[in-house]
Design a protein around this motif. Structure first.
Motif, PDB file in Angstrom:
ATOM      1  N   VAL A 176       0.950  -0.918  -0.051  1.00 19.78           N
ATOM      2  CA  VAL A 176       0.171  -0.109   0.170  1.00 19.78           C
ATOM      3  C   VAL A 176       0.905   1.351  -0.143  1.00 19.78           C
ATOM      4  CG1 VAL A 176      -1.642   1.242   1.133  1.00 19.78           C
ATOM      5  CG2 VAL A 176      -1.812  -1.169   1.209  1.00 19.78           C
ATOM      6  N   ALA A 177       1.858   1.205   0.775  1.00 25.71           N
ATOM      7  CA  ALA A 177       2.963   2.327   0.921  1.00 25.71           C
ATOM      8  C   ALA A 177       3.572   2.662  -0.543  1.00 25.71           C
ATOM      9  CB  ALA A 177       3.842   2.217   2.079  1.00 25.71           C
ATOM     10  N   ALA A 178       3.888   1.721  -1.175  1.00 29.02           N
ATOM     11  CA  ALA A 178       4.642   1.559  -2.572  1.00 29.02           C
ATOM     12  C   ALA A 178       3.703   2.267  -3.486  1.00 29.02           C
ATOM     13  CB  ALA A 178       5.043   0.154  -2.967  1.00 29.02           C
ATOM     14  N   LYS A 179       2.228   2.110  -3.427  1.00 34.62           N
ATOM     15  CA  LYS A 179       1.395   2.745  -4.231  1.00 34.62           C
ATOM     16  C   LYS A 179       1.253   4.211  -4.036  1.00 34.62           C
ATOM     17  CE  LYS A 179      -1.571  -1.566  -5.023  1.00 34.62           C
ATOM     18  NZ  LYS A 179      -2.808  -2.080  -4.743  1.00 34.62           N
ATOM     19  N   LYS A 180       1.134   4.579  -2.876  1.00 33.84           N
ATOM     20  CA  LYS A 180       1.074   5.947  -2.368  1.00 33.84           C
ATOM     21  C   LYS A 180       2.301   6.681  -2.774  1.00 33.84           C
ATOM     22  CE  LYS A 180      -1.705   5.210   1.646  1.00 33.84           C
ATOM     23  NZ  LYS A 180      -1.729   5.375   3.440  1.00 33.84           N
ATOM     24  N   PHE A 181       3.463   6.074  -2.767  1.00 29.55           N
ATOM     25  CA  PHE A 181       4.813   6.461  -3.416  1.00 29.55           C
ATOM     26  C   PHE A 181       4.815   7.048  -4.611  1.00 29.55           C
ATOM     27  CE2 PHE A 181       9.283   6.235  -4.327  1.00 29.55           C
ATOM     28  CZ  PHE A 181       9.839   6.848  -3.276  1.00 29.55           C
ATOM     29  N   ILE A 182       4.020   6.026  -5.499  1.00 25.99           N
ATOM     30  CA  ILE A 182       3.833   6.602  -6.903  1.00 25.99           C
ATOM     31  C   ILE A 182       2.796   7.723  -7.149  1.00 25.99           C
ATOM     32  CG2 ILE A 182       3.434   5.737  -9.336  1.00 25.99           C
ATOM     33  CD1 ILE A 182       5.927   4.530  -7.896  1.00 25.99           C
ATOM     34  N   LYS A 183       1.725   7.632  -6.213  1.00 28.02           N
ATOM     35  CA  LYS A 183       0.854   8.604  -6.380  1.00 28.02           C
ATOM     36  C   LYS A 183       1.556  10.190  -5.784  1.00 28.02           C
ATOM     37  CE  LYS A 183      -3.376   5.745  -5.541  1.00 28.02           C
ATOM     38  NZ  LYS A 183      -4.519   5.719  -4.825  1.00 28.02           N
ATOM     39  N   PHE A 205      11.098   3.455  -8.535  1.00 25.30           N
ATOM     40  CA  PHE A 205      12.371   3.020  -8.690  1.00 25.30           C
ATOM     41  C   PHE A 205      12.347   1.140  -8.446  1.00 25.30           C
ATOM     42  CE2 PHE A 205      13.258   7.149  -6.532  1.00 25.30           C
ATOM     43  CZ  PHE A 205      13.957   7.602  -7.674  1.00 25.30           C
ATOM     44  N   ASN A 206      11.281   0.737  -8.274  1.00 27.62           N
ATOM     45  CA  ASN A 206      10.961  -0.936  -8.049  1.00 27.62           C
ATOM     46  C   ASN A 206      11.967  -1.036  -6.759  1.00 27.62           C
ATOM     47  OD1 ASN A 206      10.228  -3.458  -8.368  1.00 27.62           O
ATOM     48  ND2 ASN A 206      11.634  -3.768  -9.728  1.00 27.62           N
ATOM     49  N   ILE A 207      11.855  -0.379  -5.912  1.00 33.35           N
ATOM     50  CA  ILE A 207      12.769  -0.719  -4.583  1.00 33.35           C
ATOM     51  C   ILE A 207      12.169  -1.190  -3.526  1.00 33.35           C
ATOM     52  CG2 ILE A 207      14.693   0.844  -5.289  1.00 33.35           C
ATOM     53  CD1 ILE A 207      13.431   2.889  -3.488  1.00 33.35           C
ATOM     54  N   PRO A 208      12.728  -2.002  -2.628  1.00 34.11           N
ATOM     55  CA  PRO A 208      11.797  -2.719  -1.314  1.00 34.11           C
ATOM     56  C   PRO A 208      11.166  -1.466  -0.391  1.00 34.11           C
ATOM     57  CG  PRO A 208      14.104  -3.515  -1.579  1.00 34.11           C
ATOM     58  CD  PRO A 208      14.164  -2.322  -2.487  1.00 34.11           C
ATOM     59  N   PHE A 209      10.236  -1.751   0.192  1.00 31.63           N
ATOM     60  CA  PHE A 209       9.348  -0.982   1.176  1.00 31.63           C
ATOM     61  C   PHE A 209       9.579  -1.687   2.570  1.00 31.63           C
ATOM     62  CE2 PHE A 209       8.363   1.567  -2.007  1.00 31.63           C
ATOM     63  CZ  PHE A 209       7.922   2.766  -1.631  1.00 31.63           C
ATOM     64  N   VAL A 210       9.867  -0.984   3.483  1.00 31.51           N
ATOM     65  CA  VAL A 210       9.545  -1.736   4.911  1.00 31.51           C
ATOM     66  C   VAL A 210       8.739  -0.852   5.898  1.00 31.51           C
ATOM     67  CG1 VAL A 210      11.174  -2.511   6.960  1.00 31.51           C
ATOM     68  CG2 VAL A 210      12.137  -2.654   4.909  1.00 31.51           C
ATOM     69  N   THR A 211       7.802  -1.017   6.077  1.00 33.13           N
ATOM     70  CA  THR A 211       6.965  -0.213   7.059  1.00 33.13           C
ATOM     71  C   THR A 211       6.397  -0.877   8.278  1.00 33.13           C
ATOM     72  OG1 THR A 211       4.685  -1.250   6.429  1.00 33.13           O
ATOM     73  CG2 THR A 211       5.644   0.180   4.836  1.00 33.13           C
ATOM     74  N   ILE A 248      18.413  -1.949   5.698  1.00 26.97           N
ATOM     75  CA  ILE A 248      19.500  -1.804   5.359  1.00 26.97           C
ATOM     76  C   ILE A 248      19.778  -3.334   4.450  1.00 26.97           C
ATOM     77  CG2 ILE A 248      22.051  -2.010   5.799  1.00 26.97           C
ATOM     78  CD1 ILE A 248      21.197   0.210   8.067  1.00 26.97           C
ATOM     79  N   GLY A 249      19.526  -4.127   5.104  1.00 25.33           N
ATOM     80  CA  GLY A 249      19.640  -5.738   4.551  1.00 25.33           C
ATOM     81  C   GLY A 249      18.827  -5.650   3.226  1.00 25.33           C
ATOM     82  N   LEU A 250      17.653  -5.253   3.101  1.00 25.48           N
ATOM     83  CA  LEU A 250      17.085  -5.388   1.732  1.00 25.48           C
ATOM     84  C   LEU A 250      17.569  -4.580   0.757  1.00 25.48           C
ATOM     85  CD1 LEU A 250      13.352  -5.415   2.978  1.00 25.48           C
ATOM     86  CD2 LEU A 250      14.474  -7.320   2.015  1.00 25.48           C
ATOM     87  N   GLY A 251      18.032  -3.294   1.079  1.00 24.79           N
ATOM     88  CA  GLY A 251      18.632  -2.324   0.311  1.00 24.79           C
ATOM     89  C   GLY A 251      19.988  -2.593  -0.249  1.00 24.79           C
TER      90      GLY A 251
END
Length: 292
Positions: free
Chosen positions: A11-18, A24-30, A171-174
């Motif tokens: 959901v956060a990734a969709k908001k990022f685009i909006k 960037f197709n990068i990982p999100f950690v929420t 950091i690990g995912l990035g």
């Protein structure tokens, strides 16, 4: 992207685009993603957003809603509504003003008192005290409820910034994403190994309590945005009093500038003064505005 939003990562990734950030197709950690596995199968009193969707957020964990007299735990997910059932339009929902004015309503305080008397824990899926909305207005977040319940002696289980393990997860995912993009031979790195193979990281944020303190705890550099964000009002006077030419439009290294025997810009001095007064770590850098 590391966020204290109580939403799931997708959901956060969709908001990022909006919000018109590039995809960037990068990982999100929420905090919402890491926090939702606790208390599976239990009953909760849910403090959430006005347009809540418990069928999507809670039902997958077999968590049901209950009155504070019957709940197994409190769930600090939002600051607009005490949800009575799965229907976001339910007339029995209790509407709160906390989101708008930062003050805990009488009805919310009564819920906290009953919860504390029953010794039930709370989950806080967003530790922020406040957030800057897209329209420039300040809104108040579940971290206020966490702070109040802890002051009452209640137990609160937290997820998100400024916790060190939350930063370590990002950091690990990035790092894994970076190594994969650079054709590293260890593309199948485990998360723990990726952390040990850490690349250079800087955390950009607007909260001294959560972004800057968390970055310091994780041992990475930080950059504080001063013109926008939760400390904007504290810093506005200094920005107003400075001429445009005198205002730092470039990245400024806090400690080097303050400790050197040179004239320190008032805005930079204001930032360090606030950090020292709040007894939080100073950011490594400051920048008035950030854009991608």
């Amino acid at each position: 992207v590391l966020s204290n939003t109580s939403s799931r990562a997708y959901v956060a990734a969709k908001k990022f685009i909006k919000m018109e950030f590039p995809d960037f197709n990068i990982p999100f950690v929420t905090s919402g993603e890491l926090g939702d596995e606790r208390f599976r199968g239990k009953k909760c009193t849910w403090i959430t957003w006005r347009r809540h969707e418990s069928d999507k957020y809670l039902n997958s964990l077999n968590i049901s809603l209950a009155s504070i007299e019957e709940a197994d735990f409190l769930f600090f997910h939002g600051t607009q509504t005490i949800a009575s059932n799965d229907d976001p339009a339910a007339a029995s929902d209790v509407q709160l003003s906390l989101f708008y004015n930062g003050q805990i309503d009488f009805s919310m305080m009564e819920v906290l008192k009953i919860a504390q008397s029953r010794k039930i824990p709370a989950i806080c899926a967003n530790m922020d005290f406040s957030a800057m909305l897209a329209n420039g207005k300040l809104a108040y977040m579940p971290g206020i409820l966490k702070r109040e319940y802890e002051m009452m002696g209640g137990e609160v289980v937290c997820f998100g910034k400024p916790q060190k393990d939350f930063f370590e997860e990002a950091i690990g995912l990035g790092t894994k994403a970076f190594l994969k993009d650079n054709n590293d031979n260890e593309m199948n790195l485990s998360s723990s190994l990726a952390k040990k193979k850490r690349v250079r990281v800087i955390h950009v944020g607007d909260s001294l309590h959560h972004d800057i303190a968390g970055a310091a705890a994780a041992g990475i550099d930080s950059l504080l945005i001063t013109q926008h964000g939760v400390h904007r009002e504290d810093l506005l006077e200094e920005e107003t009093n400075q001429s445009i030419s005198a205002m730092p439009s470039f990245i400024t290294h806090c400690n080097d500038a303050v400790e050197a025997a040179v004239e320190v810009p008032p805005l930079l001095m204001r930032v360090t003064d606030i950090c020292d007064r709040l007894q939080v770590a100073r950011p490594y850098f400051i920048l008035r505005s950030f854009a991608v």
